[in-house]
Each structure stands twice: as structure tokens, then as C-alpha cells.
Design a protein around this motif. Structure first.
Motif, PDB file in Angstrom:
ATOM      1  N   VAL A 176       0.743 -16.436 -32.601  1.00 17.58           N
ATOM      2  CA  VAL A 176       1.725 -15.548 -32.178  1.00 17.58           C
ATOM      3  C   VAL A 176       1.049 -14.966 -30.751  1.00 17.58           C
ATOM      4  O   VAL A 176       1.642 -15.018 -29.643  1.00 17.58           O
ATOM      5  CB  VAL A 176       2.293 -14.605 -33.052  1.00 17.58           C
ATOM      6  N   ILE A 177       0.058 -14.284 -30.958  1.00 13.24           N
ATOM      7  CA  ILE A 177      -0.786 -13.854 -29.772  1.00 13.24           C
ATOM      8  C   ILE A 177      -1.236 -14.738 -28.860  1.00 13.24           C
ATOM      9  O   ILE A 177      -0.654 -14.723 -27.512  1.00 13.24           O
ATOM     10  CB  ILE A 177      -2.030 -13.131 -30.114  1.00 13.24           C
TER      11      ILE A 177
ATOM     12  N   ILE B  17      -1.055 -14.237 -42.802  1.00 11.42           N
ATOM     13  CA  ILE B  17      -0.711 -13.050 -41.601  1.00 11.42           C
ATOM     14  C   ILE B  17      -1.855 -13.176 -40.543  1.00 11.42           C
ATOM     15  O   ILE B  17      -1.478 -13.166 -39.401  1.00 11.42           O
ATOM     16  CB  ILE B  17      -0.545 -11.649 -42.166  1.00 11.42           C
ATOM     17  N   ALA B  18      -2.949 -13.203 -40.767  1.00 10.82           N
ATOM     18  CA  ALA B  18      -3.996 -13.242 -39.783  1.00 10.82           C
ATOM     19  C   ALA B  18      -3.968 -14.500 -39.087  1.00 10.82           C
ATOM     20  O   ALA B  18      -4.017 -14.536 -37.716  1.00 10.82           O
ATOM     21  CB  ALA B  18      -5.277 -13.319 -40.656  1.00 10.82           C
ATOM     22  N   THR B  19      -3.768 -15.764 -39.597  1.00 13.28           N
ATOM     23  CA  THR B  19      -3.717 -17.033 -38.966  1.00 13.28           C
ATOM     24  C   THR B  19      -2.469 -16.882 -38.113  1.00 13.28           C
ATOM     25  O   THR B  19      -2.556 -17.259 -36.825  1.00 13.28           O
ATOM     26  CB  THR B  19      -3.834 -18.316 -39.883  1.00 13.28           C
TER      27      THR B  19
ATOM     28  N   SER C 134      -0.736 -14.415 -36.848  1.00 18.16           N
ATOM     29  CA  SER C 134      -0.692 -13.367 -35.862  1.00 18.16           C
ATOM     30  C   SER C 134      -1.552 -13.996 -34.445  1.00 18.16           C
ATOM     31  O   SER C 134      -1.197 -13.976 -33.395  1.00 18.16           O
ATOM     32  CB  SER C 134      -1.496 -12.039 -36.159  1.00 18.16           C
TER      33      SER C 134
END
Lengths: 355, 269
Positions: free
Chosen positions: B23-24, B16-18, B20
Motif C-alpha cells: 500500500v505504501i 499485514i506487514a507485506t 502495508s
């Protein structure tokens, strides 16, 4: 004829010291030594890839020490072939001839000739990256032979292929050598390979040539203790009679000890040799029939470094067997004990009576 | 912390962290592109694009970047080969010095060049040989200074990856040293060469700092595409600036597509 005179070279960790030897015309000359002995550096000196400052190299009466590689006309097949990846098989083979501005006809004739000689005619359009190890070896050989070199240098030609390919390549190299009568220098760390292929062998250790001799002489009369140590002091047996069993196998009678040995020649086998590490020893009788299996009695045990040497008597013949010490420790061997030994047939070397 | 991130939960949180971050970044890039669009309309965009000034900037940029690329490559190929192959005293120092133009701000490089042309030797060159300061050849010089180091770096890693034994074998087959270079090393360096040409060229097109310092920002004289953006913004002509931005984006995408098409994979920088 190649003459190397007092060649010395220091190259990083390698140091060749005062190397001198002569290679005769048309000879199959093997340079044998452990890895790190300086074999490849020595071969690269012959090819002209290092600047030799001390000593000289002569080829056919010409001092080539200072000649650039392209001025020597010496064919070189490196250990891992180094085929040009941007060229197909045909492009690799013709690389050298094109440089010499060969006409289309001479190039195509040469390619066909080499294709037949090495059995690679069907590979010409292939990408070199899709070839097997043995095929790459043949292509590299064809590339080196294409320019009709005066000498062929082979750096560990059999080390990068599987055993079966190595065997067929070994026969092929000898056949090509016979056919072309081309002075060939072959380097290897494999004693058996050297003994099987060489007209003469040079043993090199720590950058020093220890002995240059025909394989037989090397085996039976090692020139120094370090050569004897490297070769491993073989068991040598004199033979009275020999009888063809077919399929390249001969039965020899070594004063009562009947052995089956591999032998392609037609002459009478006068001597056989087997290295101590190629004899198996067992405390119990091996199950089933075994070729060259005998009952023996241990007569002496001598631990030497990581191996243990065991002397035993087989039908009144003394044989030396070498086993790694960790195996020896698992056995329960004492002097006077009865054991069973097997002499590995394929590892026995034969020598014909000189006529 | 370590216990919290163990097992399947750790995997999920990491994914999820990577994702995200990805996506940002994507939203950011797309967002600024859309915002650039919103500042203009097709008519304004087209008239800006076909204005004499922008057509001049396009032409000047293409010409100077192409000349700078050719010069940089002519310098970088032998330099990169020498650093890759030859051993000489002080090699590490030379190697590091050659990296300086990559690390130093281009404005500083331009300023250094400007200072050089104020020295007696520099002034003599500028006055009697080629006029660089506030002139078009200055653009090429600024670009070459900035991008040649990049070309050297890319080509050095290419030459490093080619085993010198290919040349040795070529020599035993009859090649002289230069022949071995042209017949074996260059064909083997093909991918690296293509990547270097395209990236050097793209980087030269985008060069601003050194160019503006040495060659100045004179409309219709030393106005390359990045200088045109600068001048348009300075005169509050946002529509024109956006038009030029899109030209630069188009060139960048074109360059990357060429690399992927010719080399068949992403080139690792």
C-alpha cells in the motif's frame, strides 16, 4: 551396414573405450547396459552429435566419422522425444522433408503413409504438448522416419511410457521394423526388453562393449563373468513336449516339470529360461490356484551382497532363486526345508527348437 | 521473537506487514503522479506537448532508440548464444565483463566513451568516420552501450532455457548448424526476443546519463525526451517537464502492455 571400429571418446564422466561392433542391414540391434554405461553417448556418436577423434564409424561402406549429423541421414528418436513445441504434430513430422524441399504432393503423401503406419493420422492438427507419452513417441518416430533415413536410432524408447503403452509400443516397433526392414539401433537398460526385441544384443558396461550376440546366446552363453552377472545367470530348462493352451500360452513339459509359458510362435519349445529374481519363494503354500507353483526343497543358501541365492530342488530339477537379503532375513530358511515356489509365467522366455 | 510470530498470529502479522509495504509503495507512486498533474493544466500540457521542441525530442528519441535497439539486438543475439552454448577458457570472466554496463552508472559509461574519443584512435574515428561527440550518432552509441548488456542478459537466459537437444534433433533431420539456429532456436526464443526488443527499446528511450555525457544536452540538436526533462527543469519550465514525464510514462506503460499482450504473461526480469 554400420561398422564401429575402435571408437574411444571421453565426455565428462562418460568414457567409451575402444568400441567395435558391426550392425547388419535390416537388423534390430539392441545396446543393453546399466544407466551410466555410455549407451546414449555411443548412440549420439552414431548420430554425429559428438566429435569422434579416435576410432571410425562406417555406414554402407562410407566413412561417416567426420560427417555432420545432417549429412548422415540417420533418424534419431531421443529418450524424451524432444518434439518442437512451436510446431503442431504435422509441422513436426514434415520438418525434415520441408528442409529437403519436398513438393506439397510428396509431403502430403508421406504424411498419410506415416499416419497410417503409426496410427497417428487423427493427431496431425494437435499441439504436441497435449499428446500422451505414447502419442509423443509415435510422432517423434514419424518425424524421424519421414526423411527415409538409412538407420533408425531409438534412445530408451519405452522408458518414459507406462507399462501398458510400453507393451503395445514394443509390438509396434517390431511390426514397423518388419514392415520397413530398416536397420534399427535401440538402447535400453531393461534386459527383458532387449531379449524380446533384439536380433542381436550388445552389452555395454562402463563404456566397454562386453559381448555382441543374439539374445539366446547371450542368455545361454554369457561371454564374460560381468555379462553373466548383469544378466543374472538364468535357470535354463530343457523341454520335451509343448502343447498350445491358446491366447499365446503354451504348456511345456521340462522333464517332469509342467510349466505354462507365454509363446507366440508355432514351433516346438525346446528350452525355457527364467531369471532367479523372477521366481517367488514362500514358506507356506500360497492360497488358491497358482500357475507354475511347485513344492521344493532348499538345497543350498548363499548370501551374495544385497541378495541371497537359494538353490532348491523341484521335481529333481535344480533351480536358483534370488531374494533381497532383507526378505531372506524375515524368512526362516534352512537347507533341507520344504518350501513353495512360483515361476512368474510372464517372465519365462522360450526358445524354439532350431530346424 | 520466534514464539511471538508463531501460528495464526504470525500469519496475520506477516500478511499485514507485506500488504502495508504494498500500500505504501502504491500510494507513493500514485501520489507523485497526482502531484505531477497538479503542476500543470490541460492547456499548458497540450501546448507544451505540441511545441516544436518537444515534438523534436519525441521524434529524436523514437528514432535513436529504435536504431539503438536494432544494433543492440544484432550484437546481443550472437553474443548471448555464444555465452549460453559454447565452452571456452575465460568464459566466466567474459560473462561478468558483459554485466558491467548494467551495474556501472551510465554517466561513467558516457565518460568512458568520451575519454575514448579523446585517444588518437577514438579521435580519428570521430573526425573521419562518424562524429559521435556532441552529435546525434553519440546518442545512439550511448544507448547501445548501456542497453546491449541488458539485451545480452535477457537473451542469454532465454537461450539457456532452450535445451540444446532441440538443435541436435533438428540437425539429424537435415538442418545445418545455422539452419538449426534460425529454424528451431529463434522460434523457441520468440517470447524472450519480444521481451528483449521491447525492454531494450524502452530502456534506450529512457537513457539519460551516458547520452548527456557523450552527446551533450543541446536544445533541438541532441535533445531526447529525458534530456528535454533535464533542460526544462534547468530553465524552471515545470509544465514542460511534466508533459515530457507523461510521454515517458505512456511509453513505459505501452511497452509493458505490448509484452503482456504478445507473451501472455509477465516477463520475469
Amino acid at each position: 551396414m554400420i561398422e564401429v571400429k575402435n571408437l574411444s571418446l571421453r565426455l565428462g564422466e562418460f568414457h567409451l573405450r575402444d568400441i567395435s561392433f558391426t550392425i547388419n542391414d535390416g537388423e534390430y540391434f539392441v545396446i543393453l547396459g546399466p544407466s551410466g554405461a555410455g549407451k546414449t553417448v555411443l548412440m549420439e556418436c552414431l548420430a554425429g552429435l559428438h566429435h569422434v577423434k579416435r576410432g571410425e564409424i562406417w555406414l554402407d561402406g562410407q566413412n561417416i566419422t567426420r560427417l555432420a549429423p545432417e549429412e548422415r541421414n540417420i533418424g534419431y528418436v531421443p529418450q524424451d522425444y524432444v518434439l518442437f513445441p512451436f510446431l503442431d504434430v504435422l509441422g513436426n513430422i514434415t520438418f525434415g522433408i520441408r528442409l529437403r524441399h519436398g513438393t506439397a504432393d510428396t509431403i502430403s503423401a508421406r504424411v498419410q503413409e506415416l499416419g497410417r503406419l503409426l496410427g497417428i493420422a487423427h493427431l496431425l492438427g494437435r499441439d504436441t504438448r497435449s499428446l500422451s507419452g505414447g502419442e509423443k513417441q509415435r510422432v517423434a518416430l514419424a518425424r524421424a522416419l519421414a526423411t527415409s533415413p538409412r538407420v533408425l536410432l531409438l534412445d530408451e524408447p519405452l522408458s518414459a511410457v507406462d507399462q501398458r503403452t510400453a507393451k503395445s509400443l514394443r509390438l509396434e516397433l517390431k511390426r514397423i521394423h518388419r514392415q520397413l526392414h530398416l536397420t534399427t539401433v535401440h538402447i535400453t537398460h531393461d534386459l527383458m526388453e532387449a531379449l524380446q526385441m533384439a536380433d542381436r544384443v550388445a552389452i555395454i558396461q562402463k563404456g566397454v562393449v562386453q559381448q555382441v550376440a543374439p539374445p539366446e546366446e547371450m542368455l545361454f552363453h554369457p561371454g564374460s563373468e560381468s555379462v553373466a552377472e548383469f544378466i543374472g545367470a538364468p535357470n535354463i530348462l530343457d523341454c520335451d513336449t509343448s502343447r498350445q493352451l491358446g491366447q499365446g500360452v503354451v504348456e511345456v513339459d521340462c522333464r517332469g516339470l509342467k510349466l505354462s509359458v507365454p509363446h507366440e510362435g508355432t514351433g516346438r519349445v525346446a528350452k525355457v529360461a527364467i531369471l532367479p529374481r523372477h521366481i517367488y519363494i514362500s514358506e507356506t503354500r500360497p492360497p488358491g490356484l497358482s500357475v507354475n507353483g511347485f513344492q521344493a526343497v532348499v538345497t543350498a543358501i548363499n548370501p551374495a551382497g544385497t541378495t541371497v541365492r537359494i538353490w532348491e530342488e523341484v521335481k529333481e530339477k535344480a533351480l536358483m532363486v534370488e531374494v533381497p537379503s532383507y526378505i531372506y532375513e524375515e524368512m526362516n530358511l534352512t537347507v533341507g526345508r520344504e518350501v513353495f515356489v512360483i515361476l512368474r509365467m510372464r517372465r519365462i522366455r522360450c526358445y524354439e527348437a532350431r530346424t | 521473537m520466534a514464539g511471538f510470530l508463531k501460528g495464526a498470529r504470525g500469519e496475520r502479522i506477516f500478511a499485514i506487514a507485506t500488504a502495508s509495504a504494498l500500500v505504501i509503495l502504491a500510494v507513493f507512486v500514485i501520489g507523485i503522479l497526482i502531484s505531477a498533474f497538479s503542476y500543470t493544466d490541460w492547456h499548458t500540457f497540450w501546448s507544451a506537448l505540441t511545441s516544436e521542441e518537444i515534438l523534436f525530442a519525441i521524434r529524436l528519441s523514437l528514432i535513436t532508440a529504435t536504431i539503438a535497439t536494432v544494433i543492440s539486438l544484432l550484437i546481443a543475439v550472437p553474443v548471448a548464444y555464444a555465452i549460453s552454448r559454447f565452452r571456452f577458457p575465460g568464459k566466466d570472466i567474459v560473462d561478468s565483463l558483459l554485466d558491467l554496463p548494467i551495474v556501472i552508472s551510465p554517466v561513467a559509461l558516457g565518460a568512458i566513451l568520451l575519454v575514448f574519443f579523446n585517444t588518437p584512435v577514438g579521435a580519428a574515428i570521430n573526425d573521419n568516420v562518424v562524429r559521435f561527440v556532441f552529435a546525434q550518432p553519440g546518442i545512439v552509441l550511448a544507448q547501445v552501450t548501456v542497453v546491449s548488456a541488458l539485451a545480452v542478459r535477457l537473451l542469454k537466459s532465454t537461450f539457456d532455457s532452450i535445451d540444446p537437444r532441440y538443435e541436435q534433433v533438428a540437425r539429424t533431420l537435415g538442418c545445418s548448424k545455422p539452419e538449426a539456429f534460425f529454424r528451431v532456436v529463434l522460434p523457441m526464443a520468440r517470447d524472450g526476443l519480444i521481451a528483449s526488443v521491447v525492454l531494450t527499446w524502452a530502456r534506450a528511450i529512457g537513457e539519460f546519463g551516458a547520452t548527456v555525457t557523450l552527446a551533450g544536452a543541446t536544445t533541438m540538436k541532441t535533445e531526447t525526451l529525458p534530456v528535454a526533462i533535464f533542460l526544462s527543469l534547468a530553465s524552471a519550465d515545470v509544465a514542460k517537464a511534466v508533459a515530457v514525464i507523461f510521454i515517458l510514462i505512456f511509453i513505459a506503460v505501452f511497452a509493458l502492455l505490448v509484452i503482456r499482450k504478445l507473451i501472455g504473461r509477465r516477463y520475469q526480469l
